[in-house]
Design a protein around this motif. Structure first.
Motif, PDB file in Angstrom:
ATOM      1  N   VAL C  60      -4.368  -3.099  -2.405  1.00  0.00           N
ATOM      2  CA  VAL C  60      -4.293  -3.708  -3.739  1.00  0.00           C
ATOM      3  C   VAL C  60      -5.517  -3.324  -4.564  1.00  0.00           C
ATOM      4  CG1 VAL C  60      -4.188  -5.875  -5.007  1.00  0.00           C
ATOM      5  CG2 VAL C  60      -2.910  -5.616  -2.871  1.00  0.00           C
ATOM      6  N   LEU C  61      -6.680  -3.452  -3.951  1.00  0.00           N
ATOM      7  CA  LEU C  61      -7.900  -3.103  -4.684  1.00  0.00           C
ATOM      8  C   LEU C  61      -7.927  -1.620  -5.034  1.00  0.00           C
ATOM      9  CD1 LEU C  61     -10.690  -5.211  -2.928  1.00  0.00           C
ATOM     10  CD2 LEU C  61      -9.613  -5.582  -5.156  1.00  0.00           C
ATOM     11  N   ALA C  62      -7.452  -0.778  -4.110  1.00  0.00           N
ATOM     12  CA  ALA C  62      -7.448   0.654  -4.366  1.00  0.00           C
ATOM     13  C   ALA C  62      -6.576   0.974  -5.577  1.00  0.00           C
ATOM     14  CB  ALA C  62      -6.943   1.406  -3.142  1.00  0.00           C
ATOM     15  N   LEU C  63      -5.390   0.374  -5.611  1.00  0.00           N
ATOM     16  CA  LEU C  63      -4.476   0.645  -6.717  1.00  0.00           C
ATOM     17  C   LEU C  63      -5.045   0.098  -8.021  1.00  0.00           C
ATOM     18  CD1 LEU C  63      -0.891   0.200  -5.254  1.00  0.00           C
ATOM     19  CD2 LEU C  63      -2.452   2.138  -5.199  1.00  0.00           C
ATOM     20  N   LEU C  64      -5.615  -1.090  -7.949  1.00  0.00           N
ATOM     21  CA  LEU C  64      -6.223  -1.670  -9.149  1.00  0.00           C
ATOM     22  C   LEU C  64      -7.326  -0.757  -9.681  1.00  0.00           C
ATOM     23  CD1 LEU C  64      -6.624  -5.512  -8.682  1.00  0.00           C
ATOM     24  CD2 LEU C  64      -5.744  -4.285 -10.678  1.00  0.00           C
ATOM     25  N   ALA C  65      -8.146  -0.266  -8.771  1.00  0.00           N
ATOM     26  CA  ALA C  65      -9.249   0.602  -9.177  1.00  0.00           C
ATOM     27  C   ALA C  65      -8.711   1.874  -9.816  1.00  0.00           C
ATOM     28  CB  ALA C  65     -10.110   0.946  -7.966  1.00  0.00           C
ATOM     29  N   ALA C  66      -7.636   2.421  -9.236  1.00  0.00           N
ATOM     30  CA  ALA C  66      -7.044   3.640  -9.794  1.00  0.00           C
ATOM     31  C   ALA C  66      -6.540   3.372 -11.210  1.00  0.00           C
ATOM     32  CB  ALA C  66      -5.904   4.122  -8.909  1.00  0.00           C
ATOM     33  N   MET C  67      -5.931   2.197 -11.384  1.00  0.00           N
ATOM     34  CA  MET C  67      -5.418   1.861 -12.715  1.00  0.00           C
ATOM     35  C   MET C  67      -6.561   1.730 -13.713  1.00  0.00           C
ATOM     36  SD  MET C  67      -2.427  -0.861 -11.787  1.00  0.00           S
ATOM     37  CE  MET C  67      -1.803  -1.077 -13.444  1.00  0.00           C
ATOM     38  N   ILE C  68      -7.633   1.085 -13.271  1.00  0.00           N
ATOM     39  CA  ILE C  68      -8.772   0.912 -14.173  1.00  0.00           C
ATOM     40  C   ILE C  68      -9.374   2.271 -14.528  1.00  0.00           C
ATOM     41  CG2 ILE C  68     -11.122   0.001 -14.336  1.00  0.00           C
ATOM     42  CD1 ILE C  68     -10.091  -2.393 -12.640  1.00  0.00           C
ATOM     43  N   ALA C  69      -9.439   3.159 -13.535  1.00  0.00           N
ATOM     44  CA  ALA C  69      -9.999   4.488 -13.805  1.00  0.00           C
ATOM     45  C   ALA C  69      -9.145   5.232 -14.830  1.00  0.00           C
ATOM     46  CB  ALA C  69     -10.087   5.291 -12.515  1.00  0.00           C
ATOM     47  N   GLY C  70      -7.828   5.221 -14.622  1.00  0.00           N
ATOM     48  CA  GLY C  70      -6.934   5.893 -15.567  1.00  0.00           C
ATOM     49  C   GLY C  70      -7.046   5.279 -16.949  1.00  0.00           C
ATOM     50  N   ALA C  71      -7.065   3.946 -16.988  1.00  0.00           N
ATOM     51  CA  ALA C  71      -7.168   3.268 -18.276  1.00  0.00           C
ATOM     52  C   ALA C  71      -8.515   3.551 -18.925  1.00  0.00           C
ATOM     53  CB  ALA C  71      -6.975   1.763 -18.093  1.00  0.00           C
TER      54      ALA C  71
END
Lengths: 518, 364, 311
Positions: C60-71
């Protein structure tokens, strides 16, 4: 003035764009249940003022009161909340959405759309206000009149009590205009305040209760209709006594300059946009073209100069068929086209380039070799500026930085300079102030006297009737009649514009009804 | 809702050239400042790093030469891109065009090399320009014919061109004498561009091309037509300009210039063809062309500075152990800041404090 | 049959990063912003997602971090193009350059690392009860990993959002005619920012799928041009999230067809097969541009900055 009746009052409004002052200390007050006309030339600051009332622009200084309370609009949303509904000259509609969707756009809707209930509610409203619209029709399938009705319905749905109409009649047929005036009167009866922006005196006299005149960004005066007349209004508007009639110079009808035979064309979507057109233009005449916007005006212009593919038919010029020739060839043969699109730039001029570089656009193709020589264009630019009294800091000034009127003069000046035998000009006075309009009419008359054949495509029927020798009316790509401008009426032309009368198919019942064009 | 302070952007009246230049220089300085933060994150002293970069680019005669060698492909590619961008043709196919140009030149260098040196070099130049031009012509044709999005097509063609070179390198053109190492044989001596004043003759080409492109854009009919098309396609139509033809000519020219870069790199720098031939020049040149506002003389200056940035970048890599990608980030940052600064050239912000007024006191 | 199931199953896996990126770009373009930085945002998501995954071992944290990076990448683009009205095309290209530099830089020490065991277990294929037992269809569609299911869900939810909700309608109008939307009282700037950032987040997820599930390891330039294919897929899908599903999986299939062909013993050079997705993308773009229709055209105002007081 009685306080409670002052529905809207705008005080000491100032607004500038860069160095251009659009409004200087403007005052306006409008009462409940009145139709208030805002009269002024193009560029007098009417639209700017109304854009501030509807929250699109923010005033630099000054205050706005609605029902006695001061308001400050940060965005159109705030104005809508205060009950102000603006109907823009260029409709603010989303083409790919339906009427219904456009109406509810931006509203506090439930998250999921309930299509059925909405359609029902909208149908109810159309009945109540006597508006005629199909909630499920897509905007791109609508006629201009329908779009305008939709705009009105849209603001009413939002609970507007103050209706602002920005030059609403410019694109309507006389019949549609009548219908609109009926709606406006109905609004007034319902207790709304209606602000009607226009520069047409006769419409003001027909529908308004009071009139506020603006000139050069300042309020001149507010008058009761009963206390004024068109001549007086024109004087207020212009600041000096004026003669508003357009001269029609009589010339001897001589030879045919260009002849169009059975011309048909289809657009990229395969729709027939020109249907078997037959007409000719004589040297030394102005042939006017009247028609609802999008009836094939643009395609006709483009077909003649080779910019639009022709399906069949002939265009005879000096004994030669032009169909199939390249635009460059046709232009150099002495046919000139100036088309002023709605945004006024973009066809014919390069906004970011200076006058010289725009003038050279019509010269360089005749030059020899691969290099371009701007010297002759500099000379010509100077001549054009002088002849048309264009206001510019110099010939090296980007066209974009000039005012609208001067931009159009550059375009027309360049076209006239190429000494055409046939001059096609579409909407040459679009958005111009009255003085500039008259300069342009004079120029066209001058060309006519020189024996040039002029095709004039216009929106204002009054102007067409006064300026042109003959008027050709088109409807959905078909010629519904060519009449002598001296003995015809606006109403007749209006009927031909909608296809209700078709002189070319005498005795036949027209296949078009009011809803069937777009 | 009434905000106590509102900020609005207002269009300026035409800004002076000086002021515009100052704003852009300010943007570059800000970009360097932002990069400093980045360098600080690496626990390095930014001033130190920048000084070492300057040293790396200009410190010795050898390094200056290396910087010039890096400038050459950037200048020529940027000139080509400039022509296309002027027409609003958002072609990012430089990489592919360079690769195909190099491929065509290499064919003659490797397999048809029994010609006198000047003839062979001339043939290689012409072949590379033709190959690059034709490669660019494919997306231009689609664009002119159907309005197909050129950005993506040109990019896809970059990948195809690189795969093609890869195929040659690992397959039919592989040098059997390279002891299992997948590489193409080095060019024979007569396929290598000569040197002039210690640097290969490409720099002369670059200078000539800067002048030629400048004249082409500003003083020829075609150049004028390209500018008109870029500003307004409708105006071009109404003036009777043959738009399709002009687009095709301009793009052919642009591809030809990129193809020439491929030839220069293969012949004078790498002495062979390989997948690394483009070295990302096709992308970097987009930045330099844009930074130079598509003007040929400015392209020369900006390309030189950028080459210095790259050269300095690879030097600090060895000194501080900063990876090569840091230079890419720096490029990105500079362009971000310059892109953003355009706004301040055209607009200014107005801060207005709204005084709360007593409601309804107005009316006479 | 067996081979077909396995091929289609793998095509969906390979198409999933494309699906996320395409959906992200659809949402972005619907708000009138043409963001060509997809590749860059995917790379940022791939690296940051991988790093956080490695450090926390939490999916979950990994995906969240990926989303934040893309955003985060999208935020740079949004600020430049929406607030500062910079050229959208050049801004997007720059974002790609910056993003790939950023990813290489941040990820340099982790290149070649394999995703942690715990995450690989989390993302292992999982047969959905009942659905997974449907012959053929179930075997292809419903024996996938959680991330793939998330892809189905995202596409369908975005479709509903776009076509069935009032917010989605507002969004569509902004892409068509921001002036009209503004006059209707919609906060154009807010919508543009929100959806550009949401689009970036989805691109970040697409990147994370590559580094965490598909490979599953960190490689340099792990996206290998998929971001650009996604930009093309938006046109192919006519800006419709439902159609994006088919487009993405079709291209997923093209991506893996090489191995399969060689497994069949057909002798075609690997490099030519590698060209296939790019060739097909070009073909698709050309075909789409040949047939013009109003309903299937993209958002009219896409690529044009909007400024209310422009005159």
């Amino acid at each position: 003035m009685i306080m409670e009746n002052n529905y809207i009052s705008m005080k000491n409004i100032n607004k500038s764009f860069g160095k251009v002052v659009a409004n200087r200390n403007v005052n306006l007050s409008v009462s409940q249940g009145e139709i208030h006309a805002l009269l002024g030339e193009n560029g007098s600051g009417k639209s700017t003022l109304m854009n501030m009332l509807s929250g699109v622009y923010t005033p630099d200084s000054g205050s706005i009161f609605i029902k006695g309370e001061e308001v400050q609009f940060a965005a159109p949303k705030d104005a809508i909340k205060a009950g102000i509904g603006m109907i823009y000259q260029h409709f603010k509609l989303i083409d790919v959405l339906t009427a219904k969707e456009n109406i509810i756009l931006g509203q506090k809707n439930s998250f999921f759309l309930n299509e059925k209930a909405l359609s029902e509610k909208i149908r109810e409203m159309t009945v109540r206000f006597g508006l005629d619209i199909d909630p499920d029709k897509k905007v791109y399938n609508m006629s201009v009149g329908e779009k305008q009705t939709l705009e009105i319905l849209k603001v009413l749905y939002r609970g507007a009590e103050i209706l602002i109409l920005d030059e609403p009649t410019a694109v309507l047929t006389p019949q549609e205009t009548e219908k609109l005036f009926k709606i406006m009167r109905k609004m007034k009866e319902e207790g709304c305040a209606v602000i009607f922006i226009t520069h047409k005196m006769n419409e003001v006299m027909e529908v308004a209760d009071r009139i506020t005149v603006l000139r050069k960004g300042e309020t001149v005066k507010t008058v009761e209709k009963s206390a004024t007349n068109p001549k007086h209004l024109a004087e207020l508007m212009m600041g000096c006594p004026v003669d508003l009639s357009i001269k029609r110079i009589e010339t001897e009808k001589s030879k045919v300059a260009i002849e169009v035979r059975n011309l048909s064309a289809v657009n990229v979507e395969g729709v027939e946009v020109l249907k078997g057109m037959n007409f000719e233009i004589y040297s030394g005449e102005i042939l006017g073209v009247a028609g609802i916007a999008g009836s094939g005006q643009k395609e006709l212009c483009e077909a003649i100069v080779g910019l639009h593919p022709v399906k069949q038919g002939e265009i005879i010029f000096n004994g030669e068929n032009l169909v199939g020739k390249s635009p460059a060839e046709i232009i150099t043969k002495g046919i000139s086209l100036s088309f002023i699109p709605e945004d006024r730039l973009g066809m014919g001029l390069v906004a970011s380039m200076d006058i010289v570089n725009n003038v050279v656009l019509k010269l360089y193709q005749k030059q020899k070799g691969i290099f371009i020589n701007r010297k002759p264009a500099e000379q010509k630019s100077m001549e054009i500026i002088e002849r048309l009294s264009i206001q510019t800091p110099g010939i090296k000034h980007p066209v974009r930085m000039l005012s609208g009127g001067n931009i159009q003069k550059v375009l027309l000046g360049r076209e006239l300079d190429s000494k055409p035998q046939v001059l096609i000009t579409a909407y040459p006075v679009r958005g111009l102030d009255v003085n500039s309009c008259y300069t342009i009419y004079d120029l066209l008359n001058e060309e006519k006297q020189k024996g040039v054949a002029v095709l004039y495509i216009g929106e204002d029927l009054d102007v067409l009737l006064e300026l042109c020798d003959r008027i050709m009316v088109i409807c959905a790509g078909e010629i519904t009649g060519i009449v002598d401008a001296r003995d015809t009426t606006k109403e007749t032309i209006g009927l031909m514009m909608t296809g209700a009368v078709n002189l070319n198919r005498e005795g036949e019942k027209s296949e078009y009804d009011n809803a069937n064009y777009n | 809702m009434i905000m106590p302070i509102t900020i609005r952007a207002i269009k300026k009246s035409e800004p002076g050239r000086m002021k515009a230049a100052l704003i852009r220089i300010g943007a570059m300085i800000l970009a360097l400042a932002a990069s400093s933060l980045f360098i600080l994150l690496l626990r390095l002293n930014p001033i130190d790093v920048y000084l070492k970069m300057v040293q790396g680019a200009f410190g010795t005669a050898y390094r200056v030469k290396e910087t010039i060698v890096k400038t050459i492909p950037l200048v020529i590619t940027s000139l080509g891109i400039g022509i296309a961008f002027k027409m609003q043709f958002w072609n990012i196919g430089g990489e592919g065009q360079i690769a195909m140009g190099a491929f065509a030149a290499s064919y003659f260098a490797l397999y048809m090399n029994d010609m006198p040196k000047p003839v062979l070099l001339l043939v290689m130049i012409l072949a590379s320009m033709l190959a690059g031009g034709l490669w660019a012509l494919i997306p231009a044709f689609f664009k002119a014919q159907w309005g197909t999005n050129e950005t993506i097509v040109t990019l896809m063609m970059n990948y195809i061109a690189l795969k093609w070179v890869m195929f040659l390198q690992y397959g039919p053109w592989r040098d059997p004498n390279s002891l299992g190492f997948p590489k193409i044989a080095n060019f024979p001596e007569n396929a290598v561009l000569p040197k002039l004043l210690g640097v290969h003759i490409g720099w002369v080409f670059a200078l000539i091309l800067v002048v030629a492109v400048y004249i082409f854009i500003n003083h020829t009919k075609k150049g004028y037509e390209i500018a008109v098309i870029g500003e307004s396609i409708n105006t071009a139509r109404y003036a009777g300009i043959n738009i399709k033809k002009t687009i095709l000519i301009a793009i052919m020219l642009r591809g030809g210039l990129c193809g020439l870069v491929g030839m220069i790199q293969a012949s004078a720098v790498n002495y062979t063809l390989s997948v690394e031939i483009t070295g990302g020049v096709g992308y970097t040149a987009i930045i330099t062309a844009w930074l130079a506002a598509l003007s040929a003389p400015l392209i020369l200056i900006v390309s030189f500075l950028f080459a210095a940035l790259l050269e300095g970048g690879s030097y600090i890599q060895t000194v501080f152990g900063i990876p090569q990608s840091a230079a890419e980030i720096l490029q990105g940052l500079i362009l971000f800041f310059v892109l953003g600064s355009e706004f301040f050239v055209r607009y200014k912000f107005v801060f207005a404090i709204k005084h709360p007024t007593t409601a309804g006191k107005g009316a006479s | 049959m067996e081979a077909a199931v396995s091929f289609l199953h793998a095509a969906i896996v390979a198409g999933t990063p494309l699906l996320f990126a395409t959906l992200g770009e659809i949402i972005t373009e619907r708000s009138g912003n043409l963001n060509l930085g997809v590749e860059g945002m995917m790379l940022m998501g791939a690296v940051i997602g991988f790093m956080v995954g490695l450090a926390t071992e939490s999916a979950v944290l990994a995906l969240l971090a990926a989303m934040i990076a893309g955003a985060g990448g999208a935020l740079i683009y949004a600020f430049l193009t929406i607030t500062l009205r910079a050229n959208q095309i050049v801004s997007g290209l720059t974002l790609t350059i910056f993003g790939s530099g950023f990813a290489d830089f941040v990820g340099q020490d982790l290149i070649g690392q394999i995703a942690p065991e715990k995450l690989r277990m989390f993302f292992r294929p999982y047969s959905l009860p009942v659905l997974g037992d449907i012959p053929f269809i179930g075997q292809v569609l419903f024996r996938q990993d959680v991330f793939v299911y998330l892809g189905y869900l995202t596409a369908i939810l975005l479709g509903i959002y776009l076509f069935k909700t009032s917010v989605g309608m507002n969004l569509r109008s902004i892409g068509e005619n921001p002036g009209a939307a503004d006059a209707a009282g919609i906060n154009v700037t807010l919508y543009k920012y929100f959806h550009t950032l949401l689009g970036g987040a989805l691109c970040g997820l697409g990147g994370a799928y590559l580094s965490l599930v598909y490979v599953p390891a960190l490689q340099e330039g792990v996206t290998a041009g998929r971001g650009w294919i996604a930009v093309a897929l938006v046109i192919f899908a006519t800006w419709n999230p439902y159609k994006a599903i088919f487009g993405a999986y079709l291209f997923g299939g093209l991506d893996i067809i090489g191995f399969r062909i060689q497994n069949l013993g057909i002798n075609v050079s690997q490099y030519f097969i590698d060209m296939l997705p790019y060739l097909v993308t070009i073909t698709v773009l050309v075909v789409v541009s040949m047939r013009k229709s109003r309903e299937k055209a993209g958002p009219k105002a896409c690529g044009i900055p909007y400024f209310r007081e422009e005159r």
